[in-house]
Design a protein around this motif. Structure first.
Motif, PDB file in Angstrom:
ATOM      1  N   UNK A  64       0.805  -1.230   0.000  1.00 28.09           N
ATOM      2  CA  UNK A  64       0.000   0.000   0.000  1.00 28.09           C
ATOM      3  C   UNK A  64       0.835   1.275   0.000  1.00 28.09           C
ATOM      4  N   UNK A  65       0.306   2.256  -0.703  1.00 27.66           N
ATOM      5  CA  UNK A  65       0.848   3.612  -0.669  1.00 27.66           C
ATOM      6  C   UNK A  65      -0.237   4.529  -0.108  1.00 27.66           C
ATOM      7  N   UNK A  66       0.107   5.318   0.906  1.00 30.30           N
ATOM      8  CA  UNK A  66      -0.801   6.335   1.437  1.00 30.30           C
ATOM      9  C   UNK A  66      -0.548   7.611   0.637  1.00 30.30           C
ATOM     10  N   UNK A  67      -1.588   8.072  -0.074  1.00 34.88           N
ATOM     11  CA  UNK A  67      -1.385   9.210  -0.976  1.00 34.88           C
ATOM     12  C   UNK A  67      -2.383  10.309  -0.663  1.00 34.88           C
ATOM     13  N   UNK A  68      -2.028  11.525  -1.112  1.00 34.98           N
ATOM     14  CA  UNK A  68      -2.911  12.682  -0.961  1.00 34.98           C
ATOM     15  C   UNK A  68      -3.912  12.710  -2.109  1.00 34.98           C
ATOM     16  N   UNK A  69      -4.860  13.659  -2.025  1.00 34.40           N
ATOM     17  CA  UNK A  69      -5.875  13.783  -3.078  1.00 34.40           C
ATOM     18  C   UNK A  69      -5.234  14.041  -4.434  1.00 34.40           C
ATOM     19  N   UNK A  70      -4.059  14.635  -4.439  1.00 37.07           N
ATOM     20  CA  UNK A  70      -3.352  14.922  -5.692  1.00 37.07           C
ATOM     21  C   UNK A  70      -2.681  13.680  -6.278  1.00 37.07           C
ATOM     22  N   UNK A  71      -2.642  12.581  -5.502  1.00 40.59           N
ATOM     23  CA  UNK A  71      -1.955  11.373  -5.951  1.00 40.59           C
ATOM     24  C   UNK A  71      -0.520  11.290  -5.472  1.00 40.59           C
ATOM     25  N   UNK A  72      -0.032  12.366  -4.817  1.00 40.16           N
ATOM     26  CA  UNK A  72       1.334  12.368  -4.320  1.00 40.16           C
ATOM     27  C   UNK A  72       1.508  11.357  -3.180  1.00 40.16           C
ATOM     28  N   UNK A  73       2.638  10.675  -3.179  1.00 40.86           N
ATOM     29  CA  UNK A  73       2.921   9.691  -2.132  1.00 40.86           C
ATOM     30  C   UNK A  73       3.259  10.415  -0.839  1.00 40.86           C
ATOM     31  N   UNK A  74       2.558  10.012   0.240  1.00 33.52           N
ATOM     32  CA  UNK A  74       2.836  10.567   1.564  1.00 33.52           C
ATOM     33  C   UNK A  74       3.739   9.616   2.348  1.00 33.52           C
ATOM     34  N   UNK A  75       3.376   8.342   2.331  1.00 38.68           N
ATOM     35  CA  UNK A  75       4.103   7.353   3.148  1.00 38.68           C
ATOM     36  C   UNK A  75       3.713   5.959   2.677  1.00 38.68           C
ATOM     37  N   UNK A  76       4.558   4.995   3.003  1.00 37.16           N
ATOM     38  CA  UNK A  76       4.267   3.589   2.712  1.00 37.16           C
ATOM     39  C   UNK A  76       4.942   2.737   3.783  1.00 37.16           C
TER      40      UNK A  76
END
Length: 451
Positions: free
Chosen positions: A415-427
């Protein structure tokens, strides 16, 4: 008593086959199998007969089946037969090998259903010589040069025995003539269309001109090769234990081992699923020594071997996690699974209150409250990259996963935790994106726990 009978009695005694043991004899109708059937009956051994009609010679194949049936009935012996269109099964495959596999599968089926512990076939000393020579011509290794096994497991609860390997074809014919044993002659055995027949009719007579004792010399050499191969196999079994033998094979013990041992471990590792060819064995050898993680070798029948750091992983395309889970929204106050992980988004709370989250044996991360409504979980995508904490430039997600030794077979569902923009926040197991790092003491935060 014929020479065949004397040798057969000695062989069965050595193999500990008791006089009361029930046996299933594979009978084609040729001289070898008819002589074996006759000799076993003369010894009062309880026997049954199995015959596979390959359908390769039309009416002649049907006549063979009828002949064997009549001989079994005349001797009051239980008879089993079936028809298999071997030519159709053997499309793009070796005809002889396909027929052999079909025979043994049929023999095993009959033996299991009839609770017969032994299956006997009539391979002779001459067959052994031909087999050894054909394998040598193909460039087989020491294991193949051991020749036809006298005894081996056929299936659970059933052993395959070849009791005529010390008996020559001349001794078979002498037995048949002595007792008037009838037999059929396979017309295909006279055709030089098949490799075995060319070896029998052309190559072996020539070699015997150079050495009249060629057959004995070749099989004597096979005995030496068998002893060498048995020794190497024993060492390879010990090495397999060190290599954590299983779906995943550790390379720590294999890297410094002798290539002959490595190849045996690899063949045994892959063996239950498919036959490892010399070319594939060499490719895996290079694979082990190259040290490149993430590469995959394609094997036949959909099997793959992937190098993942210091291990090899054997997997099938039908089992591959190539379909990524769909993207899902991480809503406030709800638990959301993705791959092997479970995420929970907690409402804003003070750092002091958030301390209790750490007691849940979970990974806890803080995020700015402003991003809480647009959090998503998704799988990796081509070109994924971000700037991790502690770096000033972007790093490919693939590179980070390799550094953290996330297995290739796990990455599709990681899993990738992403923002509404699709940018990766954390994994999980990867560093936080620098742009989303926050100090909870300085601004309101929401909290994500990950199990």
């Amino acid at each position: 008593m014929t020479q065949l009978e004397r040798k057969l009695i000695a062989t069965l005694r050595r193999l500990a086959l008791a006089p009361a043991d029930k046996v299933l004899i594979g009978v084609s109708g040729g001289a070898d199998s008819m002589a074996l059937l006759d000799a076993m009956q003369r010894m009062s051994q309880p026997v049954c007969v199995a015959h596979l009609n390959h359908g390769l010679r039309g009416d002649e194949s049907d006549a063979d089946e009828q002949f064997v049936r009549q001989q079994a009935e005349a001797a009051a012996v239980k008879f089993f037969s079936t028809y298999i269109d071997v030519a159709t099964q053997a499309i793009r495959q070796n005809l002889e090998a396909t027929g052999r596999a079909a025979r043994y599968e049929f023999f095993a089926q009959v033996a299991r259903t009839q609770t017969i512990p032994f299956v006997l076939t009539a391979h002779t000393h001459d067959d052994q010589t031909e087999t050894l020579l054909m394998r040598w011509l193909r460039g087989t290794g020491a294991t193949g040069l051991r020749g036809i096994h006298e005894r081996r497991p056929l299936c659970e609860g059933v052993k395959l025995i070849r009791p005529l390997l010390a008996i020559t074809r001349a001794e078979v014919l002498e037995h048949c003539a002595h007792y008037g044993v009838p037999f059929r002659t396979d017309s295909s055995n006279l055709s030089d269309e098949y490799t075995r027949n060319r070896v029998r009719h052309q190559l072996l007579p020539l070699l015997r001109e150079f050495n009249p004792q060629f057959d004995a010399a070749l099989q004597r050499g096979a005995g030496h090769w068998q002893a060498d191969a048995d020794c190497l196999e024993a060492q390879a079994r010990d090495l397999s234990i060190d290599a954590d033998f299983g779906p995943q094979l550790s390379l720590h013990a294999l890297t410094d081992a002798h290539p002959a041992l490595r190849q045996r471990v690899l063949r045994a590792w892959v063996g239950p699923r498919l036959q490892l060819t010399a070319a594939h064995g060499q490719a895996l050898e290079r694979f082990i020594l190259s040290g490149q993680s993430g590469r995959t070798i394609q094997l036949p029948k959909g099997w793959r071997v992937t190098r993942e750091f210091k291990s090899l992983l054997l997997w099938h395309v039908s089992e591959a996690g190539t379909v990524a889970p769909p993207s899902v929204h991480l809503a406030m106050g709800q638990s959301q699974g993705f791959g092997a992980y479970e995420f929970f988004l907690h409402p804003p709370m003070s750092p002091q209150d958030a301390q209790r989250l750490h007691r849940c044996n979970a990974t806890v991360i803080a995020l700015r409250e402003a991003v809480a409504d647009g959090l998503w979980l998704r799988a990796r995508q081509p070109g994924d990259a971000y700037v991790p904490v502690g770096r000033t430039s972007s790093v490919k997600l693939k590179t980070l996963m390799m550094r953290e030794r996330i297995l290739l077979t796990e990455r599709a569902a990681h899993p990738l935790l992403v923002a509404a923009t699709g940018e990766i926040i954390w994994s999980p197991r990867l560093p936080m994106a620098a742009a989303y790092q926050v100090n909870p003491a300085d601004e309101p935060c929401v909290w994500v726990t990950v199990h």
